[in-house]
Scaffold this active site. Structure first.
Site, PDB file in Angstrom:
ATOM      1  N   CYS A   1       0.814  -1.213   0.000  1.00 17.18           N
ATOM      2  CA  CYS A   1       0.000   0.000   0.000  1.00 17.18           C
ATOM      3  C   CYS A   1       0.848   1.264   0.000  1.00 17.18           C
ATOM      4  O   CYS A   1       0.476   2.273  -0.614  1.00 17.18           O
ATOM      5  CB  CYS A   1      -0.955  -0.004   1.185  1.00 17.18           C
ATOM      6  SG  CYS A   1      -0.149  -0.045   2.812  1.00 17.18           S
TER       7      CYS A   1
ATOM      8  N   HIS B   1      -2.134   1.065   7.636  1.00 17.60           N
ATOM      9  CA  HIS B   1      -2.459   1.060   6.210  1.00 17.60           C
ATOM     10  C   HIS B   1      -2.303   2.474   5.643  1.00 17.60           C
ATOM     11  O   HIS B   1      -2.409   3.465   6.363  1.00 17.60           O
ATOM     12  CB  HIS B   1      -3.898   0.566   6.030  1.00 17.60           C
ATOM     13  CG  HIS B   1      -4.342   0.441   4.615  1.00 17.60           C
ATOM     14  ND1 HIS B   1      -3.593  -0.200   3.655  1.00 17.60           N
ATOM     15  CD2 HIS B   1      -5.470   0.891   3.987  1.00 17.60           C
ATOM     16  CE1 HIS B   1      -4.244  -0.162   2.502  1.00 17.60           C
ATOM     17  NE2 HIS B   1      -5.373   0.506   2.679  1.00 17.60           N
TER      18      HIS B   1
ATOM     19  N   ASP C   1      -8.123   3.301  -2.845  1.00 13.43           N
ATOM     20  CA  ASP C   1      -7.325   2.347  -2.065  1.00 13.43           C
ATOM     21  C   ASP C   1      -6.807   1.236  -2.973  1.00 13.43           C
ATOM     22  O   ASP C   1      -7.583   0.407  -3.467  1.00 13.43           O
ATOM     23  CB  ASP C   1      -8.191   1.774  -0.942  1.00 13.43           C
ATOM     24  CG  ASP C   1      -7.395   0.949   0.066  1.00 13.43           C
ATOM     25  OD1 ASP C   1      -6.309   0.463  -0.281  1.00 13.43           O
ATOM     26  OD2 ASP C   1      -7.875   0.783   1.204  1.00 13.43           O
TER      27      ASP C   1
END
Length: 284
Positions: A198, A233, A250
């Site tokens: 991420c 995250h 995302d």
């Protein structure tokens, strides 16, 4: 709708301050009651203000906001707009301030918007060897940036943040590892093969989306997943063009959990921790 002179001068100051601080123009300028005046409309207001001062030797008491229509114009109607524009220039020796979408109708665009439409029309003809079927009234996301071009070469074409998300969902992979570990040029190579995490995804795609013309922030969060555990995250908050301000973009939602645009990868819990990446950052 209109704003008084003092309010307009405050908008003008904030516009100029933003340009000086960020080395670019803002996407919109807000009125005191929170109404967002998009950049092309504000620049048309600024042009009309400057024209008034030049002609009358004083400032106006107010400046009207004239939101321009959005959507698409069929090529036949655009050709007619172009003909009327050229006729006006030939007859009057100057460009018109506005161009009506259809003769005899009230909907119109500013000269700046029309010239941007004309530029995009000419670019399309030059690149494709034919006329487009339609012309978008408002400017569209740019696909000419360095990282945007690299990503298109890797995953195929897209035209906005939404279609980019769908291309990522179809072609890219997620891989778990801690924090940022690879620069953007490596992330481009790995995103369709071994995968990226991420953090590296946010670093790459924030650049792409900014090049396209979106407002982008990297958000540091904690998410609670179906296993009941909380995980650190990173995701993007994106706004502009087709997306509302702060829309969640995302990479992990697209590549691993298969959730739609606007939804974080895990939905059992969500906590905001801060903005930007904590720790080493590649490709600043």
């Amino acid at each position: 709708m209109e704003v008084g002179l003092n309010e307009f001068l405050d908008m003008k100051k904030r516009y100029e301050d933003f340009k000086m601080k960020n080395k670019r123009e803002p996407r919109y300028v807000t009125t005191k009651n929170g109404y967002k005046v998009m950049l092309p409309v504000f620049k048309d207001m600024l042009r009309r203000y400057e024209d008034f001062v030049r002609i009358n030797g004083r400032e106006p008491n107010y400046i009207s906001i004239q939101p321009q229509p959005n959507g698409k114009i069929e090529i036949k109607k655009f050709r007619d707009m172009l003909r009327r524009y050229e006729d006006f220039v030939r007859i009057n020796g100057r460009e018109p301030n506005i161009i009506y979408l259809e003769q005899g109708k009230s909907d119109h665009v500013s000269l700046g918007t029309f010239k941007d439409m004309l530029r995009r029309y000419k670019d399309f003809v030059r690149i494709n060897g034919r006329e487009p079927n339609y012309i978008s009234i408002q400017p569209q996301p740019s696909l000419k940036g360095h990282w945007t071009t690299k990503v298109i070469e890797k995953i195929g074409t897209f035209h906005d943040a939404t279609s980019l998300y769908e291309r990522v969902k179809k072609t890219c992979k997620y891989k778990y590892y801690y924090n940022d570990q690879v620069p953007n040029h490596v992330a481009v190579m790995r995103m369709t093969t071994s995968g990226i995490n991420c953090t590296d995804a946010c670093q790459l795609f924030s650049k792409v989306l900014e090049e396209m013309g979106y407002e982008v922030k990297i958000e540091h969060v904690r998410v609670k997943c179906n296993d009941g555990k909380w995980y650190g995250h990173y995701l993007l908050r994106v706004g502009g063009f087709e997306l509302k301000d702060g829309t969640i973009w995302d990479y992990v939602s697209a590549t691993k959990t298969g959730r739609p645009l606007g939804v974080p990868c895990c939905t059992a819990g969500f906590q905001h921790l801060g903005w930007g990446i904590v720790g080493p950052v590649y490709d600043k």
